[in-house]
Scaffold this motif. Structure first.
Motif, PDB file in Angstrom:
ATOM      1  N   ALA A   3       0.815  -1.211   0.000  1.00 43.66           N
ATOM      2  CA  ALA A   3       0.000   0.000   0.000  1.00 43.66           C
ATOM      3  C   ALA A   3       0.850   1.264   0.000  1.00 43.66           C
ATOM      4  O   ALA A   3       0.529   2.247  -0.688  1.00 43.66           O
ATOM      5  CB  ALA A   3      -0.940  -0.009   1.200  1.00 43.66           C
ATOM      6  N   LEU A   4       1.934   1.263   0.772  1.00 43.69           N
ATOM      7  CA  LEU A   4       2.795   2.454   0.820  1.00 43.69           C
ATOM      8  C   LEU A   4       3.424   2.741  -0.539  1.00 43.69           C
ATOM      9  O   LEU A   4       3.580   3.902  -0.930  1.00 43.69           O
ATOM     10  CB  LEU A   4       3.882   2.273   1.886  1.00 43.69           C
ATOM     11  N   ALA A   5       3.767   1.673  -1.257  1.00 47.01           N
ATOM     12  CA  ALA A   5       4.389   1.852  -2.568  1.00 47.01           C
ATOM     13  C   ALA A   5       3.413   2.456  -3.581  1.00 47.01           C
ATOM     14  O   ALA A   5       3.838   3.052  -4.578  1.00 47.01           O
ATOM     15  CB  ALA A   5       4.923   0.511  -3.080  1.00 47.01           C
ATOM     16  N   GLN A   6       2.108   2.312  -3.333  1.00 47.84           N
ATOM     17  CA  GLN A   6       1.091   2.837  -4.233  1.00 47.84           C
ATOM     18  C   GLN A   6       0.817   4.333  -4.033  1.00 47.84           C
ATOM     19  O   GLN A   6       0.199   4.975  -4.877  1.00 47.84           O
ATOM     20  CB  GLN A   6      -0.220   2.065  -4.027  1.00 47.84           C
ATOM     21  N   LEU A   7       1.269   4.882  -2.900  1.00 43.13           N
ATOM     22  CA  LEU A   7       0.921   6.267  -2.575  1.00 43.13           C
ATOM     23  C   LEU A   7       1.382   7.295  -3.619  1.00 43.13           C
ATOM     24  O   LEU A   7       0.615   8.197  -3.974  1.00 43.13           O
ATOM     25  CB  LEU A   7       1.475   6.640  -1.190  1.00 43.13           C
ATOM     26  N   PRO A   8       2.629   7.220  -4.122  1.00 42.54           N
ATOM     27  CA  PRO A   8       3.037   8.222  -5.119  1.00 42.54           C
ATOM     28  C   PRO A   8       2.130   8.244  -6.353  1.00 42.54           C
ATOM     29  O   PRO A   8       1.820   9.318  -6.871  1.00 42.54           O
ATOM     30  CB  PRO A   8       4.464   7.787  -5.473  1.00 42.54           C
ATOM     31  N   THR A  42      -0.916  -7.252   9.764  1.00 37.87           N
ATOM     32  CA  THR A  42      -2.313  -6.869   9.580  1.00 37.87           C
ATOM     33  C   THR A  42      -2.546  -6.324   8.173  1.00 37.87           C
ATOM     34  O   THR A  42      -1.748  -5.533   7.668  1.00 37.87           O
ATOM     35  CB  THR A  42      -2.720  -5.809  10.623  1.00 37.87           C
ATOM     36  N   ASP A  43      -3.650  -6.726   7.565  1.00 39.28           N
ATOM     37  CA  ASP A  43      -4.042  -6.209   6.254  1.00 39.28           C
ATOM     38  C   ASP A  43      -4.524  -4.763   6.432  1.00 39.28           C
ATOM     39  O   ASP A  43      -5.470  -4.510   7.179  1.00 39.28           O
ATOM     40  CB  ASP A  43      -5.168  -7.068   5.675  1.00 39.28           C
ATOM     41  N   PRO A  44      -3.898  -3.776   5.783  1.00 38.39           N
ATOM     42  CA  PRO A  44      -4.306  -2.373   5.976  1.00 38.39           C
ATOM     43  C   PRO A  44      -5.731  -2.099   5.496  1.00 38.39           C
ATOM     44  O   PRO A  44      -6.297  -1.066   5.848  1.00 38.39           O
ATOM     45  CB  PRO A  44      -3.282  -1.592   5.144  1.00 38.39           C
ATOM     46  N   LEU A  45      -6.304  -3.019   4.703  1.00 40.08           N
ATOM     47  CA  LEU A  45      -7.666  -2.844   4.218  1.00 40.08           C
ATOM     48  C   LEU A  45      -8.676  -3.650   5.030  1.00 40.08           C
ATOM     49  O   LEU A  45      -9.834  -3.782   4.637  1.00 40.08           O
ATOM     50  CB  LEU A  45      -7.752  -3.217   2.742  1.00 40.08           C
TER      51      LEU A  45
END
Length: 277
Positions: A3-8, A42-45
């Motif tokens: 998820a963090l890699a998707q932020l940009p 933990t799944d962030p979603l």
């Protein structure tokens, strides 16, 4: 999915949708802060984890609504671009906007905060209390926004929704802005340059709010300085439309929520209807 890699990529989509840079940074901040709070396993979603995060009892209602909006925009993007099969935020009912009583910060509290503040904080406090600027508007003030007119200094304010307005400054607010600009190297355009991760730009609105809030005691915040401006502006003018324009509101109903009760006038009215002769 990282998820963090998707932020940009997500923030690029936000910019492409003509959101202001201040809004993009705020949305990214909320999502990044959330993702950093999620344990590795933990799944962030995970719906229950998101609900637990948004139910933070230490948050004010406005913080919860703003954070929820950021997470909803993010999960909606993940869903619509096929990165996830379903949107967990669609199961959470919309946050109810509370109607609160205006809380203009007392002048005595502001004066005390000014006595213990440095030049940078002086400018922030004056821009909120005597010009009614939001923290996001304070953060993006630049040299080109400061206008020296025959009748005094004015400021071009970059408000919500890319709406700009020109606002006359009081002499004290103008002087505070000048003193702060004198401390900033001339090649830097921002009144409040950032020294952190975004060293090439202005201070983030969240940080502006934190600095002002820390200078004020107890329940008083940067937003209550904006309430103070609205209250005093209406008391001086008795013109709600003018105050609406100065505040940068799109609706007069919003402005009315910022104007505190004139207790002296209210007491005169109440005393006049007393049954006691």
């Amino acid at each position: 999915m990282d998820a963090l890699a998707q932020l940009p990529l997500w923030t690029t989509w936000l910019r492409a949708s003509e959101r202001s840079e201040t809004t993009v940074r705020l949305r990214e901040y909320h999502v990044r802060r959330y993702l950093n709070s999620v344990p590795m396993e933990t799944d962030p979603l995970d719906l229950e984890w998101i609900v637990g995060y948004l139910a933070n009892p230490r948050w004010k209602a406005a913080t919860r609504r703003s954070t929820r909006t950021s997470l909803r925009i993010w999960t909606t993007w993940l869903h619509r671009t096929g990165r996830i099969l379903s949107d967990p935020l669609s199961l959470i009912p919309p946050a109810r906007a509370s109607i609160s009583v205006p809380r203009p910060c007392p002048d005595a509290v502001i004066r005390k905060a000014l006595l213990s503040s440095n030049t940078r904080l002086h400018a922030m406090i004056y821009l909120a209390a005597e010009a009614g600027l939001r923290r996001g508007e304070i953060a993006v003030v630049s040299r080109d926004d400061d206008i020296n007119e025959l009748t005094g200094n004015s400021l071009i304010v970059h408000g919500k929704g890319r709406r700009e307005r020109t606002l006359p400054l009081t002499d004290t607010a103008a002087a505070a802005v000048k003193r702060q600009f004198d401390l900033v190297p001339p090649e830097i355009p921002w009144l409040f340059p950032s020294a952190g991760r975004y060293a090439d730009t202005h201070l983030q609105p969240v940080r502006v709010g934190e600095l002002v809030n820390d200078a004020l005691p107890g329940r008083w915040t940067a937003h209550t300085l904006r309430h103070r401006f609205a209250t005093e502006a209406y008391r001086s003018s008795l013109d709600l439309l003018l105050v609406q324009t100065l505040m940068g509101h799109s609706k007069p109903e919003t402005t009315a929520m910022y104007v505190g009760l004139d207790t002296a006038l209210a007491r005169t009215v109440v005393d006049g209807i007393s049954l006691v002769a």
